[in-house]
Design a protein around this motif. Sequence first.
Motif, PDB file in Angstrom:
ATOM      1  N   LYS A 312     -97.394  19.626   9.726  1.00  0.00           N
ATOM      2  CA  LYS A 312     -97.615  19.369   8.301  1.00  0.00           C
ATOM      3  C   LYS A 312     -96.571  20.081   7.449  1.00  0.00           C
ATOM      4  O   LYS A 312     -96.535  19.923   6.254  1.00  0.00           O
ATOM      5  CB  LYS A 312     -99.008  19.844   7.897  1.00  0.00           C
ATOM      6  N   GLN A 313     -95.745  20.961   8.124  1.00  0.00           N
ATOM      7  CA  GLN A 313     -94.768  21.695   7.332  1.00  0.00           C
ATOM      8  C   GLN A 313     -93.517  20.870   7.113  1.00  0.00           C
ATOM      9  O   GLN A 313     -92.595  20.894   7.911  1.00  0.00           O
ATOM     10  CB  GLN A 313     -94.436  23.027   7.991  1.00  0.00           C
ATOM     11  N   ILE A 314     -93.535  20.118   6.048  1.00  0.00           N
ATOM     12  CA  ILE A 314     -92.400  19.246   5.781  1.00  0.00           C
ATOM     13  C   ILE A 314     -91.618  19.832   4.623  1.00  0.00           C
ATOM     14  O   ILE A 314     -92.207  20.216   3.609  1.00  0.00           O
ATOM     15  CB  ILE A 314     -92.923  17.846   5.459  1.00  0.00           C
ATOM     16  N   GLU A 315     -90.299  19.955   4.826  1.00  0.00           N
ATOM     17  CA  GLU A 315     -89.504  20.600   3.790  1.00  0.00           C
ATOM     18  C   GLU A 315     -89.058  19.616   2.740  1.00  0.00           C
ATOM     19  O   GLU A 315     -88.817  18.449   3.039  1.00  0.00           O
ATOM     20  CB  GLU A 315     -88.292  21.269   4.446  1.00  0.00           C
ATOM     21  N   SER A 316     -88.943  20.117   1.517  1.00  0.00           N
ATOM     22  CA  SER A 316     -88.430  19.241   0.467  1.00  0.00           C
ATOM     23  C   SER A 316     -86.942  19.020   0.747  1.00  0.00           C
ATOM     24  O   SER A 316     -86.315  19.767   1.485  1.00  0.00           O
ATOM     25  CB  SER A 316     -88.622  19.895  -0.893  1.00  0.00           C
ATOM     26  N   ASN A 317     -86.384  18.011   0.126  1.00  0.00           N
ATOM     27  CA  ASN A 317     -85.001  17.700   0.470  1.00  0.00           C
ATOM     28  C   ASN A 317     -84.026  18.004  -0.664  1.00  0.00           C
ATOM     29  O   ASN A 317     -83.069  17.281  -0.871  1.00  0.00           O
ATOM     30  CB  ASN A 317     -84.890  16.229   0.885  1.00  0.00           C
ATOM     31  N   LEU A 318     -84.302  19.089  -1.394  1.00  0.00           N
ATOM     32  CA  LEU A 318     -83.382  19.431  -2.483  1.00  0.00           C
ATOM     33  C   LEU A 318     -82.052  19.887  -1.883  1.00  0.00           C
ATOM     34  O   LEU A 318     -82.022  20.712  -0.977  1.00  0.00           O
ATOM     35  CB  LEU A 318     -83.996  20.550  -3.353  1.00  0.00           C
ATOM     36  N   GLY A 319     -80.966  19.304  -2.412  1.00  0.00           N
ATOM     37  CA  GLY A 319     -79.644  19.639  -1.875  1.00  0.00           C
ATOM     38  C   GLY A 319     -79.083  20.901  -2.518  1.00  0.00           C
ATOM     39  O   GLY A 319     -78.736  21.859  -1.842  1.00  0.00           O
ATOM     40  N   VAL A 320     -79.023  20.888  -3.846  1.00  0.00           N
ATOM     41  CA  VAL A 320     -78.326  21.976  -4.551  1.00  0.00           C
ATOM     42  C   VAL A 320     -79.201  22.559  -5.652  1.00  0.00           C
ATOM     43  O   VAL A 320     -79.853  21.820  -6.394  1.00  0.00           O
ATOM     44  CB  VAL A 320     -77.019  21.432  -5.200  1.00  0.00           C
ATOM     45  N   TYR A 321     -79.212  23.886  -5.726  1.00  0.00           N
ATOM     46  CA  TYR A 321     -79.889  24.554  -6.850  1.00  0.00           C
ATOM     47  C   TYR A 321     -78.830  25.334  -7.619  1.00  0.00           C
ATOM     48  O   TYR A 321     -78.123  26.173  -7.043  1.00  0.00           O
ATOM     49  CB  TYR A 321     -80.981  25.491  -6.329  1.00  0.00           C
ATOM     50  N   ILE A 322     -78.691  25.049  -8.913  1.00  0.00           N
ATOM     51  CA  ILE A 322     -77.641  25.708  -9.690  1.00  0.00           C
ATOM     52  C   ILE A 322     -78.189  26.967 -10.356  1.00  0.00           C
ATOM     53  O   ILE A 322     -79.195  26.922 -11.071  1.00  0.00           O
ATOM     54  CB  ILE A 322     -77.052  24.758 -10.749  1.00  0.00           C
ATOM     55  N   ILE A 323     -77.508  28.063 -10.086  1.00  0.00           N
ATOM     56  CA  ILE A 323     -77.875  29.339 -10.690  1.00  0.00           C
ATOM     57  C   ILE A 323     -76.931  29.566 -11.861  1.00  0.00           C
ATOM     58  O   ILE A 323     -75.717  29.668 -11.687  1.00  0.00           O
ATOM     59  CB  ILE A 323     -77.765  30.452  -9.628  1.00  0.00           C
ATOM     60  N   SER A 324     -77.508  29.589 -13.041  1.00  0.00           N
ATOM     61  CA  SER A 324     -76.705  29.618 -14.252  1.00  0.00           C
ATOM     62  C   SER A 324     -76.885  30.976 -14.936  1.00  0.00           C
ATOM     63  O   SER A 324     -77.951  31.255 -15.478  1.00  0.00           O
ATOM     64  CB  SER A 324     -77.193  28.470 -15.145  1.00  0.00           C
ATOM     65  N   ARG A 332     -74.348  25.071 -20.773  1.00  0.00           N
ATOM     66  CA  ARG A 332     -73.781  23.739 -21.039  1.00  0.00           C
ATOM     67  C   ARG A 332     -72.943  23.268 -19.845  1.00  0.00           C
ATOM     68  O   ARG A 332     -73.093  22.145 -19.357  1.00  0.00           O
ATOM     69  CB  ARG A 332     -72.913  23.786 -22.306  1.00  0.00           C
ATOM     70  N   ARG A 333     -72.108  24.171 -19.340  1.00  0.00           N
ATOM     71  CA  ARG A 333     -71.230  23.840 -18.209  1.00  0.00           C
ATOM     72  C   ARG A 333     -72.061  23.590 -16.938  1.00  0.00           C
ATOM     73  O   ARG A 333     -71.785  22.686 -16.169  1.00  0.00           O
ATOM     74  CB  ARG A 333     -70.286  25.038 -18.010  1.00  0.00           C
ATOM     75  N   SER A 334     -73.097  24.414 -16.742  1.00  0.00           N
ATOM     76  CA  SER A 334     -73.949  24.255 -15.559  1.00  0.00           C
ATOM     77  C   SER A 334     -74.627  22.883 -15.587  1.00  0.00           C
ATOM     78  O   SER A 334     -74.729  22.192 -14.566  1.00  0.00           O
ATOM     79  CB  SER A 334     -75.042  25.329 -15.526  1.00  0.00           C
ATOM     80  N   PHE A 335     -75.078  22.509 -16.800  1.00  0.00           N
ATOM     81  CA  PHE A 335     -75.765  21.214 -16.937  1.00  0.00           C
ATOM     82  C   PHE A 335     -74.800  20.062 -16.636  1.00  0.00           C
ATOM     83  O   PHE A 335     -75.183  19.048 -16.045  1.00  0.00           O
ATOM     84  CB  PHE A 335     -76.343  21.094 -18.357  1.00  0.00           C
ATOM     85  N   GLU A 336     -73.522  20.291 -16.997  1.00  0.00           N
ATOM     86  CA  GLU A 336     -72.497  19.274 -16.726  1.00  0.00           C
ATOM     87  C   GLU A 336     -72.319  19.097 -15.204  1.00  0.00           C
ATOM     88  O   GLU A 336     -72.246  17.984 -14.697  1.00  0.00           O
ATOM     89  CB  GLU A 336     -71.188  19.764 -17.335  1.00  0.00           C
ATOM     90  N   VAL A 337     -72.265  20.244 -14.499  1.00  0.00           N
ATOM     91  CA  VAL A 337     -72.114  20.190 -13.028  1.00  0.00           C
ATOM     92  C   VAL A 337     -73.348  19.521 -12.417  1.00  0.00           C
ATOM     93  O   VAL A 337     -73.243  18.675 -11.522  1.00  0.00           O
ATOM     94  CB  VAL A 337     -71.914  21.616 -12.444  1.00  0.00           C
ATOM     95  N   LEU A 338     -74.531  19.879 -12.939  1.00  0.00           N
ATOM     96  CA  LEU A 338     -75.784  19.285 -12.447  1.00  0.00           C
ATOM     97  C   LEU A 338     -75.750  17.765 -12.576  1.00  0.00           C
ATOM     98  O   LEU A 338     -76.047  17.029 -11.616  1.00  0.00           O
ATOM     99  CB  LEU A 338     -76.955  19.858 -13.263  1.00  0.00           C
ATOM    100  N   MET A 350     -81.480  22.852 -11.559  1.00  0.00           N
ATOM    101  CA  MET A 350     -80.874  24.099 -12.014  1.00  0.00           C
ATOM    102  C   MET A 350     -81.912  24.990 -12.678  1.00  0.00           C
ATOM    103  O   MET A 350     -83.002  24.537 -13.031  1.00  0.00           O
ATOM    104  CB  MET A 350     -79.705  23.844 -12.974  1.00  0.00           C
ATOM    105  N   ASN A 351     -81.568  26.228 -12.818  1.00  0.00           N
ATOM    106  CA  ASN A 351     -82.439  27.178 -13.489  1.00  0.00           C
ATOM    107  C   ASN A 351     -82.096  27.170 -14.971  1.00  0.00           C
ATOM    108  O   ASN A 351     -80.943  27.353 -15.337  1.00  0.00           O
ATOM    109  CB  ASN A 351     -82.216  28.564 -12.870  1.00  0.00           C
ATOM    110  N   PHE A 352     -83.095  26.939 -15.816  1.00  0.00           N
ATOM    111  CA  PHE A 352     -82.825  26.846 -17.250  1.00  0.00           C
ATOM    112  C   PHE A 352     -83.118  28.151 -17.980  1.00  0.00           C
ATOM    113  O   PHE A 352     -82.996  28.239 -19.182  1.00  0.00           O
ATOM    114  CB  PHE A 352     -83.682  25.729 -17.869  1.00  0.00           C
ATOM    115  N   GLN A 353     -83.516  29.188 -17.224  1.00  0.00           N
ATOM    116  CA  GLN A 353     -83.935  30.418 -17.877  1.00  0.00           C
ATOM    117  C   GLN A 353     -82.805  31.399 -18.130  1.00  0.00           C
ATOM    118  O   GLN A 353     -82.882  32.228 -19.027  1.00  0.00           O
ATOM    119  CB  GLN A 353     -84.990  31.110 -17.028  1.00  0.00           C
TER     120      GLN A 353
END
Length: 416
Positions: A312-324, A332-338, A350-353
């Motif tokens: 039952k342990q199925i991993e999500s398939n997120l490729g990239v997490y942007i640390i801004s 603004r630039r991070s959002f552009e890359v995202l 990405m992290n918006f915090q």
Amino acid sequence: MPSESLIWQNIESKARAIFSQFNYKEIRTPLFEETGLFKRSLGQTSDIVNKQLLELVSSKEEGFALRPEGTASIVRAYLENSIDKQENLSKLFYIGPMFRGERPQKGRLRQFNQIGVEVIGPSAESLFIDAEVIVLSMKLLKEFGLDNCRLAINCLGNEDDKKKLSDYLREKLKDKVTALCEDCQNRFERNVFRILDCKNPSCRAVVDGIKLDSAYLSEESKNRYEAIKNILRENKIDFIESPRLVRGLDYYNEIVFEISNANLGSQDAVGAGGRYNKLAEFIGGESKRDIKGIGFSLGIERIILALDETKKQIESNLGVYIISLGQGEVTRRSFEVLTALRNKGISSDMNFQGNSLKSQMRVANKSNAKLAVIIGEDEIKKEVVVLKDMAQGEQFEISIAGNDFNNLFNKVRERL
Ligand code: HAM
């Protein structure tokens, strides 16, 4: 819940892939239908119609019920759309919720979900179709990760054979009616077959004393049943023959089957099915008597209950997490890359915090992303980003000078 949905999605997508291998097409029918359809198809005396039908009460519309199963609706839709005029054989599948007014317990719900198939048409009679349908049901369960399933089969024969069997059962039970539970006392007249699969110990004891064999079967049904068993053996499908397996719905004849799993408690059936050569005639009348059918459905909740925790342990398939790391221009630039990554079809977030590297790293880890892209004031000045492989810990500085993200795309693809 989202964490549980991953396992549902996994089961559903595996099912769709196998249905496509077997050339089954999806059918989607309404969640409610005229009550009369279920009464005619499943039988007035079946438990589903008698006790479990959830009827809709409304001042304007009368006579509708939530669907307790899919087969009746599908045959209704098949006839209404004259599919028999378009093709001789329709191989259909469905995935969706069913509703029964039961007393809820583990593995028994009032809204539950089935994955099922129905093979319908004037040329749905071949016994290789029976074999295909059973092979398909077992293959699905295996692909979902359920290895230890038990397949039980039986043959009810044609309508005359079924009548012979019910007369025989009434004859054998007539002196023992008072020893049966209250439900089975009612079933004696109305639906004697159901007494055979009553779980009540006193009914079990009575039923165990009845000799059951295939004496009631016509020569044709007997031969057909033998041939199907041989095909199953040739296909390495293990089964047990269970003369007590009769299924409680009127529409069944010839072969019936049930699949159970030892990991489940009292509600151990993960799926069931059988042939219903008269159902089209019940619903559409005499002119539809050539249309035969066979199918099964599997209960998704019970499959999930029976699966080992590890499966039952199925991993999500997120490729990239942007640390801004910052505000204003950095975000603004991070959002552009995202946006650029997403436009290339790479699943990203990405992290918006804009808080500390440590706390954003923690969120990145939790998100299960394979890669992190780190962007801060320094990176913006140098026109680079830092790509980090989360599993291996390696880091790469990648130029995005002149808004050219190709180096980044290539490295991300290489690592995913
Ligand atoms: P059924 O045996 O009533 O058959 O249901 C099939 C499966 O649905 C069961 O084996 C079980 O896994 C699941 N199921 C049934 N009721 C519940 C419930 N209350 N809560 C959770 N799971 C449940 C049919 O529905 C037939 N239409 C099968 C069929 C298709 N025959 C021919 N074509």
